[in-house]
Design a protein around this motif. Structure first.
Motif, PDB file in Angstrom:
ATOM      1  N   HIS A  10     -21.717  25.355 -19.522  1.00 56.67           N
ATOM      2  CA  HIS A  10     -22.563  25.256 -18.779  1.00 56.67           C
ATOM      3  C   HIS A  10     -23.529  26.216 -17.583  1.00 56.67           C
ATOM      4  N   LYS A  11     -22.729  27.162 -18.067  1.00 51.95           N
ATOM      5  CA  LYS A  11     -23.031  28.779 -17.021  1.00 51.95           C
ATOM      6  C   LYS A  11     -22.028  28.677 -15.491  1.00 51.95           C
ATOM      7  N   CYS A  12     -21.011  28.465 -15.948  1.00 51.83           N
ATOM      8  CA  CYS A  12     -20.372  28.269 -15.323  1.00 51.83           C
ATOM      9  C   CYS A  12     -20.519  27.461 -13.615  1.00 51.83           C
ATOM     10  N   VAL A  13     -21.414  26.535 -13.604  1.00 52.55           N
ATOM     11  CA  VAL A  13     -21.788  25.560 -12.972  1.00 52.55           C
ATOM     12  C   VAL A  13     -21.564  23.990 -13.001  1.00 52.55           C
ATOM     13  N   GLY A  14     -20.765  23.571 -11.668  1.00 48.25           N
ATOM     14  CA  GLY A  14     -19.355  22.596 -12.214  1.00 48.25           C
ATOM     15  C   GLY A  14     -20.494  21.141 -12.213  1.00 48.25           C
ATOM     16  N   SER A  15     -19.699  20.191 -12.341  1.00 49.16           N
ATOM     17  CA  SER A  15     -20.067  18.467 -11.979  1.00 49.16           C
ATOM     18  C   SER A  15     -20.782  18.996 -10.436  1.00 49.16           C
ATOM     19  N   ASP A  16     -19.906  19.819  -9.392  1.00 43.25           N
ATOM     20  CA  ASP A  16     -20.282  19.773  -8.349  1.00 43.25           C
ATOM     21  C   ASP A  16     -21.310  20.474  -8.317  1.00 43.25           C
ATOM     22  N   ARG A  17     -22.367  21.025  -8.583  1.00 43.17           N
ATOM     23  CA  ARG A  17     -23.796  21.970  -9.077  1.00 43.17           C
ATOM     24  C   ARG A  17     -23.819  23.225  -8.298  1.00 43.17           C
ATOM     25  N   ARG A  18     -22.118  23.732  -8.291  1.00 47.66           N
ATOM     26  CA  ARG A  18     -21.930  25.113  -7.786  1.00 47.66           C
ATOM     27  C   ARG A  18     -21.483  25.865  -9.372  1.00 47.66           C
ATOM     28  N   ARG A  19     -21.819  27.718  -8.948  1.00 52.11           N
ATOM     29  CA  ARG A  19     -21.180  27.900  -9.402  1.00 52.11           C
ATOM     30  C   ARG A  19     -20.173  29.166  -9.738  1.00 52.11           C
ATOM     31  N   PRO A  21     -17.406  31.151 -11.933  1.00 51.93           N
ATOM     32  CA  PRO A  21     -16.426  31.429 -12.846  1.00 51.93           C
ATOM     33  C   PRO A  21     -14.826  31.294 -12.634  1.00 51.93           C
ATOM     34  N   HIS A  22     -14.224  32.031 -11.526  1.00 53.08           N
ATOM     35  CA  HIS A  22     -12.831  31.492 -11.657  1.00 53.08           C
ATOM     36  C   HIS A  22     -12.743  30.248 -12.029  1.00 53.08           C
ATOM     37  N   ARG A  23     -13.045  29.518 -11.254  1.00 54.99           N
ATOM     38  CA  ARG A  23     -12.229  27.811 -12.128  1.00 54.99           C
ATOM     39  C   ARG A  23     -12.434  27.840 -13.309  1.00 54.99           C
ATOM     40  N   VAL A  24     -13.640  28.806 -14.010  1.00 51.39           N
ATOM     41  CA  VAL A  24     -13.795  28.230 -15.658  1.00 51.39           C
ATOM     42  C   VAL A  24     -12.418  29.230 -15.992  1.00 51.39           C
ATOM     43  N   MET A  25     -12.655  29.950 -15.480  1.00 51.15           N
ATOM     44  CA  MET A  25     -11.194  30.938 -15.984  1.00 51.15           C
ATOM     45  C   MET A  25      -9.738  30.058 -16.272  1.00 51.15           C
ATOM     46  N   ALA A  26      -9.791  30.031 -15.388  1.00 52.41           N
ATOM     47  CA  ALA A  26      -7.878  28.857 -15.098  1.00 52.41           C
ATOM     48  C   ALA A  26      -8.062  28.273 -16.020  1.00 52.41           C
ATOM     49  N   VAL A  27     -10.285  26.774 -16.430  1.00 48.93           N
ATOM     50  CA  VAL A  27      -9.148  26.007 -17.559  1.00 48.93           C
ATOM     51  C   VAL A  27      -9.323  26.800 -18.562  1.00 48.93           C
ATOM     52  N   ILE A  28      -9.509  27.857 -18.466  1.00 51.19           N
ATOM     53  CA  ILE A  28      -9.651  28.148 -20.442  1.00 51.19           C
ATOM     54  C   ILE A  28      -8.134  28.973 -20.539  1.00 51.19           C
ATOM     55  N   ASN A  29      -7.709  29.165 -19.500  1.00 53.81           N
ATOM     56  CA  ASN A  29      -6.084  29.794 -19.409  1.00 53.81           C
ATOM     57  C   ASN A  29      -5.051  28.446 -19.720  1.00 53.81           C
ATOM     58  N   ALA A  30      -5.568  27.681 -18.920  1.00 56.38           N
ATOM     59  CA  ALA A  30      -4.853  26.024 -18.673  1.00 56.38           C
ATOM     60  C   ALA A  30      -4.990  25.637 -20.616  1.00 56.38           C
ATOM     61  N   LEU A  31      -5.962  25.720 -21.148  1.00 60.41           N
ATOM     62  CA  LEU A  31      -6.377  25.533 -22.320  1.00 60.41           C
ATOM     63  C   LEU A  31      -4.587  26.327 -23.590  1.00 60.41           C
ATOM     64  N   GLN A  32      -4.452  27.360 -23.742  1.00 61.44           N
ATOM     65  CA  GLN A  32      -2.718  28.476 -23.869  1.00 61.44           C
ATOM     66  C   GLN A  32      -3.430  28.090 -25.050  1.00 61.44           C
TER      67      GLN A  32
END
Length: 232
Positions: A10-19, A21-32
């Motif tokens: 979602h273009k790194c825009v979260g459900s809280d409407r904040r952009r 990218p760092h937290r997106v990367m944290a989720v990607i890494n957690a996927l393993q």
């Protein structure tokens, strides 16, 4: 065991409407995961610059984005999509696949060689909003999946299909896997993100990655699947 995943950023825009990218990367890494198909990695307007910076991927992960194709010089993806491949895996081929429909859509086709095992074809797709377009898009994707024989082939992504059976008529002979509700991230009930495999790719287990951070980082939750055998 090989883990394949898909994540609409979602273009790194979260459900809280904040952009962020760092937290997106944290989720990607957690996927393993070993390979991750990403959607909406670029901004929509202008030259479509990357919403998820390539430098951030290099600094905060063990992944390498597909080198091509790219929409523009500052884009991360093509039609807003890319794949991240864990270092150590080899990408033998990467190309764009134009898809029919009212709005411009495309898929990515990558041929990946694991450290040990047979190469496989992975298609990452973000399909259209109209079912008639998705039916035509699946016809094109099914052709590419069939052309990969005798090697394993699979497709993963945001298929934008709310129904369990309608819209997948072109996939006779393939297996459609639904890990679970992935949209909207805060209270997911839509099973928009799915996986399609041929008979030579065996899914051992699959799921939706759900965490407090994932529910904030994007409007979709990621999906994943573990393949215990890529057969030839």
């Amino acid at each position: 065991m090989l883990r394949i995943a898909s994540y609409n950023l979602h273009k790194c825009v979260g459900s809280d409407r904040r952009r962020d990218p760092h937290r997106v990367m944290a989720v990607i890494n957690a996927l393993q995961a070993d390979v991750i198909a990403l959607q909406e990695v670029d901004l929509r307007l202008g030259a479509r610059p990357a919403a998820l910076p390539a430098r951030l991927i290099e600094e905060e992960s063990d992944f390498i984005p597909l080198p091509h194709p790219r929409t523009g010089p500052n884009s991360l993806g093509w039609h807003g999509q890319t794949m991240l491949v864990r270092r150590g895996l080899r990408v033998l081929e990467a190309r764009g696949l134009d898809l029919p429909g009212l709005e411009p859509r495309g898929a990515l086709v990558a041929r990946v060689a694991p450290v040990s095992g047979t190469p496989f074809t992975l298609i990452g797709a973000h399909l259209g909003l109209r079912r008639m377009d998705r039916r035509a898009q699946w016809l094109r994707i099914a052709e590419v999946l069939a052309e990969a024989a005798p090697h394993p082939a699979l497709a993963i992504g945001d298929f934008n299909e709310w129904r369990a059976r309608h819209g997948f008529e072109a996939l006779t002979g393939f297996h459609i896997h639904t890990p679970g509700p992935s949209y909207p991230a805060r209270r997911p009930f839509g099973k928009l993100d799915r996986l399609v495999t041929c008979g030579r790719a065996r899914v051992q287990r699959m799921g939706v990655f759900d965490s407090a951070l994932a529910r904030r980082a994007s409007d979709h939750l990621p999906i994943w699947a573990d393949l215990d055998g890529l057969l030839i």
